[in-house]
Design an enzyme around this catalytic site. Structure first.
Site, short mmCIF file in Angstrom:
data_model
loop_
_atom_site.label_atom_id
_atom_site.label_comp_id
_atom_site.label_asym_id
_atom_site.label_seq_id
_atom_site.Cartn_x
_atom_site.Cartn_y
_atom_site.Cartn_z
N GLU A 33 10.94 15.51 14.74
CA GLU A 33 11.12 15.42 13.29
C GLU A 33 10.14 16.39 12.61
OE1 GLU A 33 9.91 11.77 11.28
OE2 GLU A 33 11.77 11.87 10.14
N LYS A 93 0.84 -1.20 0.00
CA LYS A 93 0.00 0.00 0.00
C LYS A 93 0.88 1.25 0.00
CE LYS A 93 -1.80 2.48 3.33
NZ LYS A 93 -1.70 3.83 2.72
N CYS A 150 13.60 10.86 5.72
CA CYS A 150 13.69 10.46 7.15
C CYS A 150 15.11 10.60 7.66
CB CYS A 150 13.16 9.06 7.39
SG CYS A 150 12.86 8.09 5.95
N GLU A 176 5.03 7.22 15.28
CA GLU A 176 3.71 7.08 15.90
C GLU A 176 2.95 5.87 15.32
OE1 GLU A 176 1.54 10.55 14.95
OE2 GLU A 176 -0.30 9.85 15.93
P1 ADP Z 1 3.54 10.40 7.68
O1 ADP Z 1 3.26 11.02 9.01
O2 ADP Z 1 4.92 10.58 7.21
O3 ADP Z 1 2.50 10.65 6.66
P2 ADP Z 1 2.44 7.87 8.38
O4 ADP Z 1 3.14 6.97 9.32
O5 ADP Z 1 1.20 8.54 8.82
O6 ADP Z 1 3.56 8.87 7.92
O7 ADP Z 1 2.13 7.12 7.01
C1 ADP Z 1 2.99 6.17 6.43
C2 ADP Z 1 2.15 5.10 5.82
O8 ADP Z 1 1.41 4.43 6.84
C3 ADP Z 1 1.10 5.61 4.84
O9 ADP Z 1 0.99 4.68 3.78
C4 ADP Z 1 -0.17 5.63 5.67
O10 ADP Z 1 -1.34 5.53 4.89
C5 ADP Z 1 0.03 4.40 6.53
N1 ADP Z 1 -0.73 4.38 7.80
C6 ADP Z 1 -1.20 5.42 8.51
N2 ADP Z 1 -1.83 5.00 9.64
C7 ADP Z 1 -1.74 3.63 9.64
C8 ADP Z 1 -2.16 2.59 10.53
N3 ADP Z 1 -2.81 2.85 11.66
N4 ADP Z 1 -1.88 1.31 10.22
C9 ADP Z 1 -1.19 1.03 9.09
N5 ADP Z 1 -0.78 1.95 8.20
C10 ADP Z 1 -1.03 3.24 8.46
#
Ligand code: ADP
Length: 484
Positions: A394, A189, A297, A244
Site C-alpha cells: 500500500e 483519538k 484505504c 502494522e
Molecule cells: P498511518 O500509517 O496511516 O499513519 P497508523 O496506523 O500509523 O497509520 O495510524 C493510525 C492511527 O493509529 C493514528 O491515530 C495513530 O496515532 C494511531 N497509532 C499509531 N501507533 C499506535 C499504537 N501502537 N497503538 C495505538 N494507536 C496507534
C-alpha cells in the site's frame, strides 16, 4: 516514455474564503465536557501540509489524561447514557447532525487546511457524509429491537476509538455515530497530523448539550493510542489505520476480553474489460487513485486492463492526468491536493524510487507544483509485474500500478493475489460479468461502473489483512453491542 500532452486550458484561481473560520492558537483535551490542559503540559504543532505553516498547538495526551477520559466515559455510561432511552439518545445524535450541516462550510475549509485534501472533496464528499452518518445512526437509536429482532443485547460500555488522517472527520463520524446510537460512551483519538476538525467537533458536541463524558477526545500520536488500547476499563476498541499497527493492537489486547474491529490497509484492483464505457472508466480510475492524493484505504491503486483496450485506456489516462490540477487544496479547481505530511511524502517517494529502480516504465504528469508544501505528481507505472513492490504494498499516494489481462479467470486470480481485501472496482457493459466477478472477488466492497461511492446505509470493511468487522449500515451497529 510517451509524449506528454499539454494542458489545454488554464483556470483562474478560485480559492475558498477562510474568513468565516475560527481557529484557536491552542487546542486542549476534551474530557468530561470540558476543555482541559494535558497533565504533562505538552503540545505539538498542527501543520498545514500545503504551506508547511503551523496552524495551532494540539495537546499531547499521556496515560494520565487517557485514564481521566476513560473514567469520565465510564461515569457517563453508568450514570446517564446507559439509562437513557434510545429515543433520547437519538435526539442528541440528530442535533449533532444538524449542527454539522449548519457549519458544513467551516468544517470543509478546516479539513482541507489541516489535511491537504481539495476543498471539492471535503465540501462535496467528506462533510456531507459526516452529517449523513449522524442522521442515519440517529434513526437507529430507538429501533435497535427491529435491527436485531428476538435477540437480547446491550451496549459494551466504554469504546476506545482510534482513527487515521485520511478522512479525519468522516472516520470520527463512522465511529462516534453508531457507538452513541447503541448506547456506548467514547474516548476517541484522531491522528496526530489531523486533530483540528475533531477538536471543532468537540466544540459542537459541547454546544449540542450531549451529557458530559459521553464523548471524550484525547489528542496525540501512537503512545496515546496505545494508552487507550491498554487501558483496563475500555470494553471495545475500534481502529482504522495501518495493518502494522492493527497487528500490534490485536496482540496487545489478546486475552483481555476487549472486543475489536479493525479497518486496515488495502490494495484495491480496478478492472477494465474491453466492453466497458472507456471514458467513464478512465474517469473512475482517476477518481479512485488521484483525487484525494491516493490517501484512501480503498484507493484503486492497481489497474487491470484487458489487453485489447490497453492502448486506448493508457492513452486516455495519460491525457487525463495531464489535465489534473495539483495545488492549493482551498482552490475549487484543484483535483489533487497536498500530501498529508512530510513523513507520508517520504514514504511515497521511497515507493517511486524503488518502482523506477525495478525498471518499470512510468509516466508522470508534467503539471507544475507549488514550491512550498508536500506534493506528489500523479504517476502511472505501466506493465507492472505481479511480484513488483508497486503491486503488492500500500503506497497511499497518487501512484497507479497498471497490469494487463486476457480472461476473466486470469484477472480474478491476479486481483485476489494480494494480502489485502478491502475493495475493488469492475468496469463492463455486461451485468453477468459483474455478478461473476463480484462473487469471486475477496474484497469487502466491489463497485461496478463507479468507484469510491459511499453511503451510510452501506457496510464497509475488509477481508484478510484489510481487517475485520464492518462499519456503516445495519452491520455497523453490531460491533458496538454484546449479544446474549
Ligand atoms: P498511518 O500509517 O496511516 O499513519 P497508523 O496506523 O500509523 O497509520 O495510524 C493510525 C492511527 O493509529 C493514528 O491515530 C495513530 O496515532 C494511531 N497509532 C499509531 N501507533 C499506535 C499504537 N501502537 N497503538 C495505538 N494507536 C496507534
Amino acid at each position: 516514455m510517451a509524449k506528454k500532452n499539454k494542458q489545454t486550458w488554464d483556470l483562474a484561481p478560485a480559492p475558498e474564503s477562510t474568513g468565516h473560520v475560527q481557529i484557536k492558537d491552542r487546542y486542549d483535551l476534551f474530557i468530561n465536557g470540558k476543555f482541559v490542559k494535558p497533565a504533562g503540559g505538552k503540545y505539538f504543532d498542527s501543520i498545514n501540509p500545503a504551506t508547511e505553516e503551523k496552524i495551532c498547538d494540539i495537546a499531547l495526551a499521556g496515560k494520565k489524561d487517557v485514564d481521566k477520559a476513560v473514567k469520565a466515559a465510564r461515569k457517563a455510561y453508568d450514570e446517564v447514557w446507559s439509562k437513557m432511552s434510545g429515543k433520547d439518545r437519538g435526539k442528541y445524535i440528530y442535533r449533532i447532525a444538524r449542527l454539522i450541516q449548519e457549519r458544513a462550510r467551516e468544517f470543509s475549509v478546516l479539513e482541507s487546511m489541516d489535511g491537504g485534501k481539495p476543498i471539492r472533496e471535503s465540501r462535496d464528499v467528506d462533510i456531507p457524509l459526516v452529517a449523513a452518518h449522524f442522521f442515519y445512526y440517529a434513526g437507529w437509536a430507538d429501533k435497535l429491537d427491529y435491527a436485531f429482532p428476538n435477540r437480547k443485547f446491550s451496549a459494551h460500555g466504554v469504546a476506545g476509538q482510534i482513527i487515521p488522517w485520511n478522512f479525519p472527520l468522516l472516520m470520527a463520524a463512522w465511529k462516534i455515530a453508531p457507538a452513541l446510537a447503541t448506547g456506548n460512551t467514547i474516548v476517541i483519538k484522531p491522528a496526530e497530523t489531523t486533530s483540528l476538525t475533531i477538536m471543532k467537533l468537540a466544540e459542537l458536541i459541547k454546544e449540542s448539550g450531549l451529557p458530559d463524558g459521553v464523548v471524550n477526545v484525547v489528542t496525540g500520536a501512537g503512545e496515546t493510542g496505545a494508552a487507550i488500547v491498554e487501558h483496563p476499563d475500555i470494553d471495545k476498541i475500534a481502529f482504522t489505520g495501518s495493518t502494522e499497527v492493527g497487528k500490534i493492537i490485536q496482540k496487545s489486547i489478546a486475552g483481555s476480553g476487549k472486543k475489536l474491529t479493525l479497518e486496515l490497509g488495502g490494495k484495491a484492483a480496478n478492472i477494465i474489460f474491453e466492453d466497458a464505457p472507456i471514458n467513464q472508466a478512465v474517469e473512475g480510475i482517476v477518481n479512485g487513485i488521484f483525487f484525494n492524493q491516493g490517501h484512501v484505504c480503498c484507493a484503486g491503486s492497481r489497474l487491470f486492463v484487458q489487453e485489447s483496450v490497453y492502448d486506448e485506456v493508457i492513452e486516455k489516462l495519460k491525457h487525463r492526468i495531464e489535465t489534473l490540477i495539483v495545488g492549493d487544496p482551498l482552490d475549487k479547481n484543484t483535483d489533487v491536493g497536498a500530501i498529508n505530511s512530510e513523513g507520508q511524502l517520504k514514504t511515497i517517494e521511497h515507493y517511486l524510487k524503488v518502482g523506477k529502480e525495478e525498471g518499470n516504465e512510468f509516466y508522470e504528469s508534467s503539471c507544475s507544483i507549488p514550491k512550498k508544501g508536500y506534493w506528489c505528481r500523479p504517476t502511472l507505472f505501466l506493465d507492472v509485474a505481479q511480484s513488483s513492490i508497486l503491486a503488492r504494498e500500500e503506497i497511499f499516494g497518487p501512484v497507479l500500478a497498471v497490469q494487463t489481462f486476457r480472461t476473466i479467470d486470469e484477472v480474478i486470480t491476479k486481483a485476489n493475489n494480494t494480502e489485502y481485501g478491502l475493495s475493488a472496482g469492475v468496469w463492463t457493459d455486461k451485468g453477468s460479468k459483474i455478478f461473476n466477478l463480484t462473487t469471486q472477488m475477496r474484497a469487502g466492497v466491489v463497485w461496478a461502473n463507479t468507484y469510491n461511492r459511499f453511503d451510510p446505509t452501506s457496510p464497509f470493511g475488509g477481508y484478510k489483512e484489510s481487517g475485520f468487522g464492518r462499519e456503516g449500515g445495519l452491520h455497523g451497529l453490531e460491533p458496538y453491542l454484546k449479544f446474549e
